[in-house]
Motif scaffolding. Structure first.
Motif, PDB file in Angstrom:
ATOM      1  N   VAL A  22       7.549 -15.194  -7.120  1.00 58.77           N
ATOM      2  CA  VAL A  22       8.620 -15.021  -8.107  1.00 58.77           C
ATOM      3  C   VAL A  22       8.736 -16.270  -8.978  1.00 58.77           C
ATOM      4  O   VAL A  22       8.858 -16.179 -10.206  1.00 58.77           O
ATOM      5  CB  VAL A  22       9.965 -14.719  -7.408  1.00 58.77           C
ATOM      6  N   TRP A  23       8.658 -17.437  -8.347  1.00 62.12           N
ATOM      7  CA  TRP A  23       8.764 -18.681  -9.112  1.00 62.12           C
ATOM      8  C   TRP A  23       7.548 -18.875 -10.013  1.00 62.12           C
ATOM      9  O   TRP A  23       7.659 -19.328 -11.146  1.00 62.12           O
ATOM     10  CB  TRP A  23       8.944 -19.869  -8.183  1.00 62.12           C
ATOM     11  N   SER A  66       7.058  -7.863 -12.672  1.00 70.00           N
ATOM     12  CA  SER A  66       8.363  -7.353 -12.234  1.00 70.00           C
ATOM     13  C   SER A  66       9.124  -8.399 -11.435  1.00 70.00           C
ATOM     14  O   SER A  66      10.336  -8.266 -11.220  1.00 70.00           O
ATOM     15  CB  SER A  66       8.185  -6.094 -11.388  1.00 70.00           C
ATOM     16  N   ALA A  67       8.439  -9.454 -11.003  1.00 71.92           N
ATOM     17  CA  ALA A  67       9.089 -10.506 -10.208  1.00 71.92           C
ATOM     18  C   ALA A  67      10.288 -11.103 -10.929  1.00 71.92           C
ATOM     19  O   ALA A  67      11.315 -11.401 -10.314  1.00 71.92           O
ATOM     20  CB  ALA A  67       8.074 -11.603  -9.875  1.00 71.92           C
ATOM     21  N   VAL A  68      10.181 -11.270 -12.254  1.00 71.06           N
ATOM     22  CA  VAL A  68      11.267 -11.944 -12.979  1.00 71.06           C
ATOM     23  C   VAL A  68      12.516 -11.076 -13.081  1.00 71.06           C
ATOM     24  O   VAL A  68      13.597 -11.590 -13.385  1.00 71.06           O
ATOM     25  CB  VAL A  68      10.806 -12.373 -14.387  1.00 71.06           C
ATOM     26  N   ALA A  86      17.807 -10.714 -12.833  1.00 75.26           N
ATOM     27  CA  ALA A  86      18.825  -9.877 -13.461  1.00 75.26           C
ATOM     28  C   ALA A  86      19.940  -9.488 -12.498  1.00 75.26           C
ATOM     29  O   ALA A  86      21.027  -9.101 -12.940  1.00 75.26           O
ATOM     30  CB  ALA A  86      18.187  -8.619 -14.044  1.00 75.26           C
ATOM     31  N   VAL A  87      19.674  -9.567 -11.181  1.00 70.62           N
ATOM     32  CA  VAL A  87      20.705  -9.195 -10.213  1.00 70.62           C
ATOM     33  C   VAL A  87      21.467 -10.407  -9.696  1.00 70.62           C
ATOM     34  O   VAL A  87      22.404 -10.259  -8.910  1.00 70.62           O
ATOM     35  CB  VAL A  87      20.092  -8.412  -9.029  1.00 70.62           C
ATOM     36  N   VAL A 142      16.164 -10.531 -19.577  1.00 69.98           N
ATOM     37  CA  VAL A 142      15.236 -10.677 -18.449  1.00 69.98           C
ATOM     38  C   VAL A 142      14.238  -9.528 -18.425  1.00 69.98           C
ATOM     39  O   VAL A 142      13.032  -9.738 -18.223  1.00 69.98           O
ATOM     40  CB  VAL A 142      16.026 -10.742 -17.124  1.00 69.98           C
ATOM     41  N   HIS A 143      14.708  -8.302 -18.643  1.00 73.06           N
ATOM     42  CA  HIS A 143      13.802  -7.154 -18.634  1.00 73.06           C
ATOM     43  C   HIS A 143      12.860  -7.180 -19.842  1.00 73.06           C
ATOM     44  O   HIS A 143      11.690  -6.779 -19.737  1.00 73.06           O
ATOM     45  CB  HIS A 143      14.601  -5.850 -18.598  1.00 73.06           C
TER      46      HIS A 143
END
Length: 305
Positions: free
Chosen positions: A118-119, A231-233, A237-238, A249-250
């Motif tokens: 993710v990072w 999709s990791a980024v 958004a949550v 973000v999306h």
């Protein structure tokens, strides 16, 4: 250090055309761990070690202390030190790193591999996909997406559950199964199916558009990797503090997917953007639109009327 087009090893080679595919390369287009590689003077092979954040030389241009020749970072051959195995020099995407230490223990645990990936996608952008070998399975990308969906669902459902708790409690008193368990199960299953179906349809359409508009380097699995790993980024958004930025973000995730497909399939920007953006818009807006149009046309009001 491999050719971005064909992955031919470029260690100890003077910058210029790749011996395998002919693509021109420069030493300063790559990134290294600081101090892990030696830049060689073209005249005397004097070694210089990169010390900036990308492992490149500072200053970029200078005079060799050994022979007095002019040196420029981008035109110098690069040699690996003992900190790099030239036969396995790729910095793997953390999610794919299942190596073990000398004592047989995994180098990275499950959560380490997940959050590190993710990072990577957040900090490195589409360059992160350079750490995906061509032989990597698309199944690993689907597993990663599933973990992203489950993690984001758990975080996002907490405030939704708190908000809807009084309503669920009212119906649950009458019938716990149909009032609470069943609606939650149906909602969770529908959400999970949508989160997995949308990337599948997008990947299939994206690869089809790549084939229609020209040639691409690899098969469908490679396109799926380019669509799925960004999709990791969306996890950001949550995060409560990032809720106002969720749309951005999306959008950034879609931009990363364009860049990832471009790098993995070695296609132009316009082809990558067409392949990713058009299916994404069609799936995101076209499917719900058709659903509501169908509901308006064949809904209960029409049937009862």
């Amino acid at each position: 250090m491999r050719c971005p087009a064909c992955e031919y090893p470029l260690w100890n080679l003077a910058p210029g055309p790749c011996p395998e595919c002919g693509r021109a390369f420069r030493s300063d287009e790559f990134e290294f761990e600081p101090g892990s590689v030696a830049f060689l003077c073209a005249s005397c092979d004097q070694e210089y070690f990169g010390t900036d954040s990308k492992g490149l030389l500072l200053p970029r241009s200078f005079v060799c202390v050994a022979c007095g020749a002019a040196c420029e970072c981008g035109t110098m051959a690069v040699a690996p030190t003992d900190r790099i195995d030239p036969l396995a020099d790729r910095r793997l995407l953390p999610w794919l790193d299942r190596g073990v230490d000398s004592d047989g223990r995994p180098r990275r645990g499950f959560f380490n591999r997940f959050f590190a990936t993710v990072w990577w996608m957040t900090a490195r952008g589409w360059k992160a996909v350079d750490g995906i070998p061509r032989e990597a399975s698309a199944g690993a990308a689907w597993t990663f997406l599933l973990v992203v969906v489950l993690a984001s669902s758990l975080v996002a459902l907490v405030p939704i559950g708190l908000f809807m708790a009084p309503l669920f409690a009212t119906y649950a008193r009458a019938n716990p199964i149909t009032g609470l368990v069943l609606p939650l199960a149906i909602g969770a299953a529908a959400y999970l199916a949508w989160c997995l179906l949308m990337p599948l349809v997008t990947s299939l359409l994206a690869h089809g558009l790549l084939l229609v508009t020209g040639r691409c380097r690899d098969g469908l699995g490679r396109t799926m990797q380019g669509v799925l790993y960004p999709s990791a980024v969306t996890l950001w958004a949550v995060v409560p503090l990032c809720w106002p930025l969720s749309i951005g973000v999306h959008l950034w995730s879609a931009v990363l997917a364009c860049g990832a497909v471009k790098r993995l399939q070695q296609v132009s920007w316009w082809r990558a953007c067409l392949a990713v953006v058009f299916p994404t818009l069609m799936v995101s807006f076209g499917v719900p639109l058709m659903f509501f149009l169908g509901l308006a046309q064949f809904g209960p009001g029409r049937v009862l009327g």
